[in-house]
Design a protein around this motif. Structure first.
Motif, PDB file in Angstrom:
ATOM      1  N   VAL A   1     -11.821   4.961  -8.335  1.00 11.62           N
ATOM      2  CA  VAL A   1     -10.958   3.974  -9.170  1.00 11.62           C
ATOM      3  C   VAL A   1      -9.556   3.759  -8.519  1.00 11.62           C
ATOM      4  CG1 VAL A   1      -9.827   3.914 -11.401  1.00 11.62           C
ATOM      5  CG2 VAL A   1     -11.985   4.971 -11.144  1.00 11.62           C
ATOM      6  N   VAL A   2      -9.395   2.456  -8.367  1.00  8.88           N
ATOM      7  CA  VAL A   2      -7.950   1.914  -7.551  1.00  8.88           C
ATOM      8  C   VAL A   2      -6.935   1.665  -8.606  1.00  8.88           C
ATOM      9  CG1 VAL A   2      -7.123   0.563  -5.859  1.00  8.88           C
ATOM     10  CG2 VAL A   2      -9.520   1.628  -5.654  1.00  8.88           C
ATOM     11  N   VAL A   3      -5.903   2.088  -8.363  1.00  9.32           N
ATOM     12  CA  VAL A   3      -4.802   1.500  -9.349  1.00  9.32           C
ATOM     13  C   VAL A   3      -3.661   0.735  -8.803  1.00  9.32           C
ATOM     14  CG1 VAL A   3      -3.006   2.213 -11.152  1.00  9.32           C
ATOM     15  CG2 VAL A   3      -5.037   3.635 -11.130  1.00  9.32           C
TER      16      VAL A   3
ATOM     17  N   GLY B   1       0.860   4.115  -8.260  1.00  7.09           N
ATOM     18  CA  GLY B   1      -0.612   3.516  -8.226  1.00  7.09           C
ATOM     19  C   GLY B   1      -0.747   3.663  -6.550  1.00  7.09           C
ATOM     20  N   ASP B   2      -2.116   3.432  -6.410  1.00  8.30           N
ATOM     21  CA  ASP B   2      -2.624   3.163  -5.033  1.00  8.30           C
ATOM     22  C   ASP B   2      -1.935   2.075  -4.343  1.00  8.30           C
ATOM     23  OD1 ASP B   2      -4.528   5.290  -5.157  1.00  8.30           O
ATOM     24  OD2 ASP B   2      -5.410   4.125  -6.808  1.00  8.30           O
ATOM     25  N   TYR B   3      -1.588   1.015  -5.133  1.00  8.68           N
ATOM     26  CA  TYR B   3      -0.783   0.010  -4.351  1.00  8.68           C
ATOM     27  C   TYR B   3       0.137  -0.375  -5.707  1.00  8.68           C
ATOM     28  CZ  TYR B   3      -4.531  -0.487  -1.182  1.00  8.68           C
ATOM     29  OH  TYR B   3      -5.544  -0.332  -0.086  1.00  8.68           O
ATOM     30  N   ILE B   4       1.201  -1.072  -5.071  1.00  5.75           N
ATOM     31  CA  ILE B   4       2.426  -1.446  -6.098  1.00  5.75           C
ATOM     32  C   ILE B   4       2.683  -3.001  -5.599  1.00  5.75           C
ATOM     33  CG2 ILE B   4       3.279   0.809  -6.767  1.00  5.75           C
ATOM     34  CD1 ILE B   4       5.551   0.007  -4.793  1.00  5.75           C
ATOM     35  N   TYR B   5       3.292  -3.706  -6.652  1.00 10.30           N
ATOM     36  CA  TYR B   5       3.643  -4.909  -6.416  1.00 10.30           C
ATOM     37  C   TYR B   5       4.889  -5.016  -6.997  1.00 10.30           C
ATOM     38  CZ  TYR B   5       1.505  -6.580 -10.955  1.00 10.30           C
ATOM     39  OH  TYR B   5       1.082  -6.681 -12.336  1.00 10.30           O
ATOM     40  N   PHE B   6       5.992  -5.692  -6.226  1.00  9.84           N
ATOM     41  CA  PHE B   6       7.327  -5.778  -6.648  1.00  9.84           C
ATOM     42  C   PHE B   6       7.517  -7.052  -7.304  1.00  9.84           C
ATOM     43  CE2 PHE B   6       8.040  -2.515  -3.125  1.00  9.84           C
ATOM     44  CZ  PHE B   6       8.558  -1.573  -4.067  1.00  9.84           C
ATOM     45  N   ILE B   7       8.313  -7.235  -8.499  1.00 16.45           N
ATOM     46  CA  ILE B   7       8.254  -8.672  -9.138  1.00 16.45           C
ATOM     47  C   ILE B   7       9.738  -8.765  -9.723  1.00 16.45           C
ATOM     48  CG2 ILE B   7       5.823  -8.872  -9.843  1.00 16.45           C
ATOM     49  CD1 ILE B   7       6.528  -7.589 -12.341  1.00 16.45           C
ATOM     50  N   GLN B   8       9.875  -9.837  -9.851  1.00 14.40           N
ATOM     51  CA  GLN B   8      11.472  -9.917 -10.804  1.00 14.40           C
ATOM     52  C   GLN B   8      11.427  -9.404 -12.084  1.00 14.40           C
ATOM     53  OE1 GLN B   8      13.223 -13.806 -10.153  1.00 14.40           O
ATOM     54  NE2 GLN B   8      13.538 -13.560  -8.013  1.00 14.40           N
ATOM     55  N   PRO B   9      12.434  -9.173 -12.646  1.00 15.86           N
ATOM     56  CA  PRO B   9      12.350  -9.055 -14.194  1.00 15.86           C
ATOM     57  C   PRO B   9      12.452 -10.338 -15.054  1.00 15.86           C
ATOM     58  CG  PRO B   9      14.727  -8.651 -13.386  1.00 15.86           C
ATOM     59  CD  PRO B   9      13.870  -9.037 -12.024  1.00 15.86           C
ATOM     60  N   LEU B  10      11.882 -10.323 -16.042  1.00 13.85           N
ATOM     61  CA  LEU B  10      11.648 -11.435 -16.943  1.00 13.85           C
ATOM     62  C   LEU B  10      13.133 -11.443 -17.753  1.00 13.85           C
ATOM     63  CD1 LEU B  10       8.297 -11.006 -18.727  1.00 13.85           C
ATOM     64  CD2 LEU B  10       9.082 -12.896 -17.028  1.00 13.85           C
ATOM     65  N   PRO B  11      13.644 -12.677 -18.264  1.00 15.62           N
ATOM     66  CA  PRO B  11      14.769 -12.810 -18.831  1.00 15.62           C
ATOM     67  C   PRO B  11      14.939 -12.224 -20.283  1.00 15.62           C
ATOM     68  CG  PRO B  11      14.099 -14.891 -18.299  1.00 15.62           C
ATOM     69  CD  PRO B  11      12.859 -13.868 -18.034  1.00 15.62           C
ATOM     70  N   GLU B  12      15.935 -11.482 -20.558  1.00 14.37           N
ATOM     71  CA  GLU B  12      16.416 -10.701 -21.662  1.00 14.37           C
ATOM     72  C   GLU B  12      15.783 -11.755 -22.799  1.00 14.37           C
ATOM     73  OE1 GLU B  12      17.070  -7.603 -22.624  1.00 14.37           O
ATOM     74  OE2 GLU B  12      17.467  -7.033 -20.728  1.00 14.37           O
TER      75      GLU B  12
ATOM     76  N   ASN C   1       0.843  -1.099   0.101  1.00 12.71           N
ATOM     77  CA  ASN C   1      -0.144  -0.043   0.069  1.00 12.71           C
ATOM     78  C   ASN C   1       1.158   1.144   0.124  1.00 12.71           C
ATOM     79  OD1 ASN C   1      -1.687   2.090   0.558  1.00 12.71           O
ATOM     80  ND2 ASN C   1      -2.787   1.064   2.115  1.00 12.71           N
ATOM     81  N   THR C   2       0.829   2.151  -1.192  1.00 12.20           N
ATOM     82  CA  THR C   2       1.971   3.245  -0.925  1.00 12.20           C
ATOM     83  C   THR C   2       1.410   4.350  -0.147  1.00 12.20           C
ATOM     84  OG1 THR C   2       0.427   4.054  -2.929  1.00 12.20           O
ATOM     85  CG2 THR C   2       2.350   2.905  -3.270  1.00 12.20           C
ATOM     86  N   ALA C   3       0.169   4.605   0.284  1.00  6.84           N
ATOM     87  CA  ALA C   3      -0.251   5.564   1.077  1.00  6.84           C
ATOM     88  C   ALA C   3       0.319   5.318   2.292  1.00  6.84           C
ATOM     89  CB  ALA C   3      -1.570   5.414   1.367  1.00  6.84           C
ATOM     90  N   ASN C   4       1.049   4.010   3.044  1.00  7.74           N
ATOM     91  CA  ASN C   4       1.656   3.874   4.277  1.00  7.74           C
ATOM     92  C   ASN C   4       2.566   3.071   4.200  1.00  7.74           C
ATOM     93  OD1 ASN C   4       0.250   1.507   4.024  1.00  7.74           O
ATOM     94  ND2 ASN C   4      -1.065   1.772   5.733  1.00  7.74           N
ATOM     95  N   ASN C   5       3.109   2.701   2.931  1.00  8.24           N
ATOM     96  CA  ASN C   5       4.251   1.566   3.082  1.00  8.24           C
ATOM     97  C   ASN C   5       4.181   0.268   3.561  1.00  8.24           C
ATOM     98  OD1 ASN C   5       5.510   3.728   1.794  1.00  8.24           O
ATOM     99  ND2 ASN C   5       6.970   4.048   3.126  1.00  8.24           N
ATOM    100  N   GLN C   6       2.745  -0.229   3.629  1.00  7.98           N
ATOM    101  CA  GLN C   6       2.475  -1.224   4.452  1.00  7.98           C
ATOM    102  C   GLN C   6       2.332  -2.367   3.423  1.00  7.98           C
ATOM    103  OE1 GLN C   6       2.236  -1.964   7.374  1.00  7.98           O
ATOM    104  NE2 GLN C   6       2.165  -0.050   8.671  1.00  7.98           N
TER     105      GLN C   6
ATOM    106  N   SER D   1      -2.188   2.477 -17.384  1.00  2.00           N
ATOM    107  CA  SER D   1      -3.099   2.978 -16.069  1.00  2.00           C
ATOM    108  C   SER D   1      -2.113   3.386 -15.082  1.00  2.00           C
ATOM    109  CB  SER D   1      -3.736   2.021 -15.588  1.00  2.00           C
ATOM    110  OG  SER D   1      -2.870   0.689 -15.237  1.00  2.00           O
ATOM    111  N   GLU D   2      -0.670   3.121 -14.974  1.00  2.00           N
ATOM    112  CA  GLU D   2       0.169   3.446 -14.002  1.00  2.00           C
ATOM    113  C   GLU D   2       0.250   5.465 -13.936  1.00  2.00           C
ATOM    114  OE1 GLU D   2       3.723   1.605 -15.025  1.00  2.00           O
ATOM    115  OE2 GLU D   2       4.399   3.296 -16.677  1.00  2.00           O
ATOM    116  N   GLN D   3       0.599   5.892 -12.772  1.00  2.00           N
ATOM    117  CA  GLN D   3       0.743   7.014 -12.848  1.00  2.00           C
ATOM    118  C   GLN D   3      -0.963   7.843 -12.862  1.00  2.00           C
ATOM    119  OE1 GLN D   3       4.164   7.798 -15.283  1.00  2.00           O
ATOM    120  NE2 GLN D   3       5.194   8.632 -13.503  1.00  2.00           N
ATOM    121  N   ARG D   4      -1.989   7.219 -12.829  1.00  4.01           N
ATOM    122  CA  ARG D   4      -3.304   7.538 -12.863  1.00  4.01           C
ATOM    123  C   ARG D   4      -3.439   8.340 -14.201  1.00  4.01           C
ATOM    124  NH1 ARG D   4      -5.470   6.113  -8.464  1.00  4.01           N
ATOM    125  NH2 ARG D   4      -7.744   6.844  -9.195  1.00  4.01           N
ATOM    126  N   LEU D   5      -2.668   7.741 -15.121  1.00  3.01           N
ATOM    127  CA  LEU D   5      -2.724   8.408 -16.784  1.00  3.01           C
ATOM    128  C   LEU D   5      -3.445   7.327 -17.561  1.00  3.01           C
ATOM    129  CD1 LEU D   5       0.863   9.563 -17.248  1.00  3.01           C
ATOM    130  CD2 LEU D   5      -1.216  10.916 -16.671  1.00  3.01           C
TER     131      LEU D   5
END
Length: 322
Positions: free
Chosen positions: A262-264, A286-297, A30-35, A243-247
């Motif tokens: 609208v939640v992003v 966004g309102d929430y983010i999710y961290f992921i690994q990069p895909l292979p090149e 949750n980007t509002a509180n870093n939780q 959708s990111e950055q509410r664009l």
């Protein structure tokens, strides 16, 4: 979205956010509180939202697994749910409906709906969850051939469409939003108000109009879904750039229906060399983010990369705009 996931808890330091260990894992925050959050906890928080837009990197296992888990968690709390997918074009809605009604098999769906190559690995779980619960599924994207031809000939191409074909698209299909043009051209490596030659500039402008057509069509499909299914929550799955950055889709929805909640939810790629993430640094994503690994090149050989790109564009050029 100022509501916190864990009432009374202090903000979690960045080190408490776990970096994903595999390509299937996502660390939701949750980007509002870093939780940190789980799909179940997030669903509780988002039960009252009108629209939830989940951005993705197409074909990333962690993104699609998170979408599936969140879809199920939201449905348990609020079963009145519509699934809207960028991965299907609006002119294939009848095919989707036939599949949901049991009139087509999966291979017939894939062929008749011109499903993306990664359908089985990425979107099958979402569609099957909806199908088994009689939940509506909306083909949200603009028709691929129309987008391609707008990219070649510009917005005027829509004037050549039949009335029935044109009715699939929003009344204002090229609605723009502040800041989006700059982001789009920057991604292409060009200045939004650059000094390119006339032909190059025309191609870039047409490409941007094609992008707007996609965004406006998807936003329009979301609004139509809310009208067709009063009281339902729309889960919109799309590429994160839309959708990111509410664009993109998000900004268009907010322009056309300011009262919507609208939640992003946006992905952020972390490499092995990245330090422990500081979620506040990604708050604008966004309102929430999710961290992921990069895909292979995909390619390390530049010649093979260029050959693959050339082949892809050559196939598109073979398709005419009538």
């Amino acid at each position: 979205m100022a509501a916190v996931l864990f009432s009374g808890c202090a903000a979690v330091p960045p080190a408490a956010i776990m970096k994903p260990a595999t390509l299937y894992e996502a660390s939701l925050v949750n980007t509002a509180n870093n939780q940190p959050a789980t799909p179940a906890a997030l669903a509780t928080q988002l039960a009252g939202a009108d629209v939830i837009v989940i951005g993705e990197y197409h074909g990333h296992q962690a993104a699609h697994l998170l979408q599936s888990r969140l879809q199920a968690a939201l449905h348990r709390i609020r079963p009145e749910q519509v699934l809207a997918l960028e991965a299907f074009d609006v002119d294939r809605q009848a095919v989707i409906d036939d599949y949901l009604a049991g009139k087509l098999g999966e291979d017939e769906l894939i062929e008749d709906a011109a499903a993306w190559d990664n359908y089985k690995a990425s979107y099958r779980p979402l569609l099957e969850f909806a199908r088994h619960r009689q939940a509506p599924v909306i083909a949200a994207n603009a028709p691929a051939d129309v987008v391609r031809c707008v990219g070649r000939h510009g917005p005027e191409y829509l004037d050549s469409l039949s009335p029935s074909r044109r009715a699939l698209l929003p009344e204002s299909p090229f609605r723009d939003v502040p800041g989006y043009r700059e982001k789009f051209f920057d991604r292409l490596g060009h200045n939004a108000h650059g000094e390119e030659s006339g032909a190059t500039r025309s191609r870039l402008e047409n490409a941007y109009q094609a992008q707007l057509l996609r965004d406006n069509t998807m936003a329009d499909q979301v609004l139509r879904s809310l009208q067709d299914y009063p009281g339902y929550q729309v889960l919109m799955v799309t590429g994160t750039f839309h959708s990111e950055q509410r664009l993109g889709i998000t900004a268009i929805l907010e322009q056309r229906a300011p009262g919507l909640e609208v939640v992003v939810i946006s992905p952020v790629i972390l490499t092995d060399d990245d330090q422990a993430p500081a979620p506040a640094a990604y708050r604008d994503q966004g309102d929430y983010i999710y961290f992921i690994q990069p895909l292979p090149e995909r390619f390390l050989d530049e010649q093979r990369r260029n050959a693959a790109i050339k082949h892809q564009f050559s196939k598109a050029r073979q398709q005419e705009c009538r």
